[in-house]
Design a protein around this motif. Structure first.
Motif, mmCIF file in Angstrom:
data_model
loop_
_atom_site.group_PDB
_atom_site.id
_atom_site.type_symbol
_atom_site.label_atom_id
_atom_site.label_comp_id
_atom_site.label_asym_id
_atom_site.label_seq_id
_atom_site.Cartn_x
_atom_site.Cartn_y
_atom_site.Cartn_z
ATOM 1 N N ILE A 212 0.862 -1.199 0.000
ATOM 2 C CA ILE A 212 0.000 0.000 0.000
ATOM 3 C C ILE A 212 0.892 1.241 0.000
ATOM 4 O O ILE A 212 1.771 1.386 0.856
ATOM 5 C CB ILE A 212 -0.939 0.006 1.240
ATOM 6 N N GLU A 213 0.659 2.105 -0.969
ATOM 7 C CA GLU A 213 1.583 3.240 -1.130
ATOM 8 C C GLU A 213 1.350 4.358 -0.129
ATOM 9 O O GLU A 213 2.286 4.922 0.412
ATOM 10 C CB GLU A 213 1.469 3.806 -2.546
ATOM 11 N N ASP A 214 0.089 4.681 0.112
ATOM 12 C CA ASP A 214 -0.216 5.783 1.034
ATOM 13 C C ASP A 214 0.150 5.339 2.458
ATOM 14 O O ASP A 214 -0.415 4.380 2.991
ATOM 15 C CB ASP A 214 -1.720 6.108 0.931
ATOM 16 N N ILE A 215 1.049 6.069 3.074
ATOM 17 C CA ILE A 215 1.615 5.642 4.349
ATOM 18 C C ILE A 215 0.558 5.612 5.467
ATOM 19 O O ILE A 215 0.571 4.739 6.338
ATOM 20 C CB ILE A 215 2.829 6.537 4.713
ATOM 21 N N ASP A 216 -0.394 6.548 5.421
ATOM 22 C CA ASP A 216 -1.449 6.574 6.447
ATOM 23 C C ASP A 216 -2.387 5.370 6.278
ATOM 24 O O ASP A 216 -2.801 4.755 7.256
ATOM 25 C CB ASP A 216 -2.275 7.866 6.348
ATOM 26 N N VAL A 217 -2.696 5.068 5.026
ATOM 27 C CA VAL A 217 -3.572 3.922 4.758
ATOM 28 C C VAL A 217 -2.852 2.626 5.139
ATOM 29 O O VAL A 217 -3.420 1.735 5.773
ATOM 30 C CB VAL A 217 -4.014 3.898 3.275
ATOM 31 N N GLN A 218 -1.580 2.558 4.777
ATOM 32 C CA GLN A 218 -0.789 1.363 5.103
ATOM 33 C C GLN A 218 -0.776 1.132 6.619
ATOM 34 O O GLN A 218 -0.978 0.023 7.109
ATOM 35 C CB GLN A 218 0.647 1.537 4.590
ATOM 36 N N ARG A 219 -0.556 2.205 7.374
ATOM 37 C CA ARG A 219 -0.514 2.096 8.842
ATOM 38 C C ARG A 219 -1.862 1.643 9.387
ATOM 39 O O ARG A 219 -1.942 0.800 10.279
ATOM 40 C CB ARG A 219 -0.123 3.446 9.439
ATOM 41 N N PHE A 220 -2.941 2.178 8.807
ATOM 42 C CA PHE A 220 -4.285 1.795 9.251
ATOM 43 C C PHE A 220 -4.486 0.286 9.102
ATOM 44 O O PHE A 220 -4.917 -0.398 10.018
ATOM 45 C CB PHE A 220 -5.327 2.576 8.429
#
Ligand code: SAM
Length: 446
Positions: A185-193
């Motif tokens: 997952i590229e978006d770091i916030d989405v990846q963390r979620f």
């Protein structure tokens, strides 16, 4: 029942019932003084499974948002900045954000620091939904390659010749697929979620349970091992729960909240912005190391990859346990109560389950003294420090934490120092069983 919308809303309302008026108006108001709800659970997860953001991860020792908002309200003015040196699951950070107040929080455990960041980050329902669709499609085509989990200690994954394992082999293979897709997952916030959603269901989908005493195998675990479908189900349910909070609070105010993944004994020195409220609950000196309690998440999600990483993290934690041998110097300040406690513990050393407990207790107060020194430096003249602390007991010697901290704070030159007991906690078996230990609030002003 877990996701009953009605119950959720009721509890959410209850937890934010005491939110100062600026929650909706953005205006500054004098508000009611802080009245601790005697007997109320301040640092337990009670009701947390129904409360927005608390339900992202079961963190037993979390504040209630109600406690944080009442502490903020008790200042009697709108604070500009709130600091929490022991962030945990981020209750003070997310409550401050919901109240549109700037905040800084320090948390040593990288997994927990990410739990806090996930709650605060500017996610949207739309972004998560589209990521979830991609994720599901990708999951089908991702090879279940156990090499992704090659860093795990031997006890984690089932294999021939082993007599116990935390995850059956097919669940581990499914976990490897999840992790590979999360990495992509590229978006770091989405990846963390996504990573935090997975972290929230890991222990439930394993052969172990974790409590204050550490990790234990479930009764008859060999007969009732989890299957990959259980992981899918729990991940999906947890995703929906956390997603619902993102959606509901998408339009919330976005105050500046800084999360520092570090050791508050040193990390606070880097903070320069003064605070109106320093609010925290440190680990209690009861020999539990949070590194053990969140060990499955730390390893599987890759926050630690070797026993050296594990040791490094333990060494950064407050000296509230004896899991690693460290230097154990006592505090500089004066406390008669601490001196008498240390003398008594020293005289009963032979009966203690670890002979270094007296020194650990001294060092615990040294560590909290460091945090209090920084709090004193950072506090606005009108501000206050509010700590929730718990007693411990070894060889029948009660460690009266609130009394000792109050004496140290006085010797450090804090102006008004008050303590009040708010709850009796049941002691752990390791601490001798059935008696009660006090949990108290210590309040300090300059
Ligand atoms: C009682 S919990 C705090 C719970 C928090 N009030 C909440 O509402 O979630 C204490 C936290 O302190 C963290 N901790 C331990 N040693 C630390 C250190 N040296 N610096 C920063 N955090 C530390 C632990 O990892 C744990 O998350």
């Amino acid at each position: 029942m877990r996701n009953s919308a009605e119950l959720y809303l009721q509890t959410l309302q209850k937890h934010f019932a005491q939110a100062p008026q600026w929650f909706s108006s953005g205006l500054s108001h004098p508000v009611t003084p802080f009245v601790p709800a005697t007997g109320a659970a301040l640092t337990t997860y009670q009701g947390g499974q129904y409360t927005a953001f608390q339900r992202w991860f079961h963190f037993k020792e979390a504040f209630s948002p109600e406690f944080v908002s009442a502490a903020i309200a008790s200042l009697g003015y709108r604070p500009s900045h709130v600091i929490d040196p022991f962030g945990g699951s981020g209750t003070s950070a997310i409550t401050s954000q919901l109240l549109s107040i700037n905040a800084t929080t320090v948390e040593v455990n990288p997994f927990l620091a990410d739990v806090i960041k996930a709650k605060l980050s500017p996610l949207t329902g739309e972004k998560l939904l589209s990521a979830a669709i991609d994720f599901q499609a990708q999951l089908q085509d991702t090879p279940a390659d156990l090499a992704r989990l090659a860093h795990l200690p031997a006890t984690f994954i089932e294999d021939e010749g082993k007599d116990r394992w935390i995850f059956p082999r097919d669940v581990a293979r499914r976990l490897a697929q999840y992790l590979t897709c999360i990495d992509a997952i590229e978006d770091i916030d989405v990846q963390r979620f996504f990573r935090i959603v997975l972290g929230a269901v890991l222990v439930d989908c394993s052969n172990v349970y974790v409590n204050g005493k550490g990790r234990r195998y479930r009764g008859a675990w060999r007969l009732n091992q989890p299957v990959p479908e259980k992981l899918d189900l729990h991940f999906g349910q947890q995703f929906n729960t956390s997603f619902e909070d993102v959606m509901r609070f998408e339009q919330r105010p976005r105050s500046r909240v800084t999360v520092i993944n570090g050791d508050s004994r040193t990390a606070l020195q880097e903070v320069q912005e003064k605070a109106d409220l320093v609010v925290f609950s440190p680990p209690y000196p009861n020999s539990f190391d949070y590194t053990d309690i969140y060990n499955v998440e730390l390893w599987v999600l890759g926050y630690i990859e070797s026993s050296r990483d594990n040791l490094t993290l333990r060494n950064k934690t407050l000296r509230s346990h004896v899991q690693v041998r460290r230097s154990y110097e006592g505090p500089k300040g004066k406390s008669k109560k601490l001196s008498s406690v240390l003398d008594l513990l020293g005289s009963r050393r032979d009966t203690l389950w670890d002979s270094t407990i007296p020194e650990m207790v001294g060092a615990y107060f040294h560590d909290l003294e460091l945090v209090l020194e920084q709090s004193q430096r950072l506090l606005e003249s009108t501000g206050r420090v509010m700590m929730v602390v718990g007693d411990s007991r070894y060889a029948n010697v009660r460690i009266e934490v609130a009394t000792i901290l109050a004496e140290l704070a006085e010797s450090m030159g804090f102006g008004r120092v008050t303590t009040r007991e708010v709850r009796q906690m049941r002691a752990s078996a390791q601490q001798g069983g059935s008696f009660q230990l006090a949990e108290s609030i210590v309040e300090l002003t300059l």
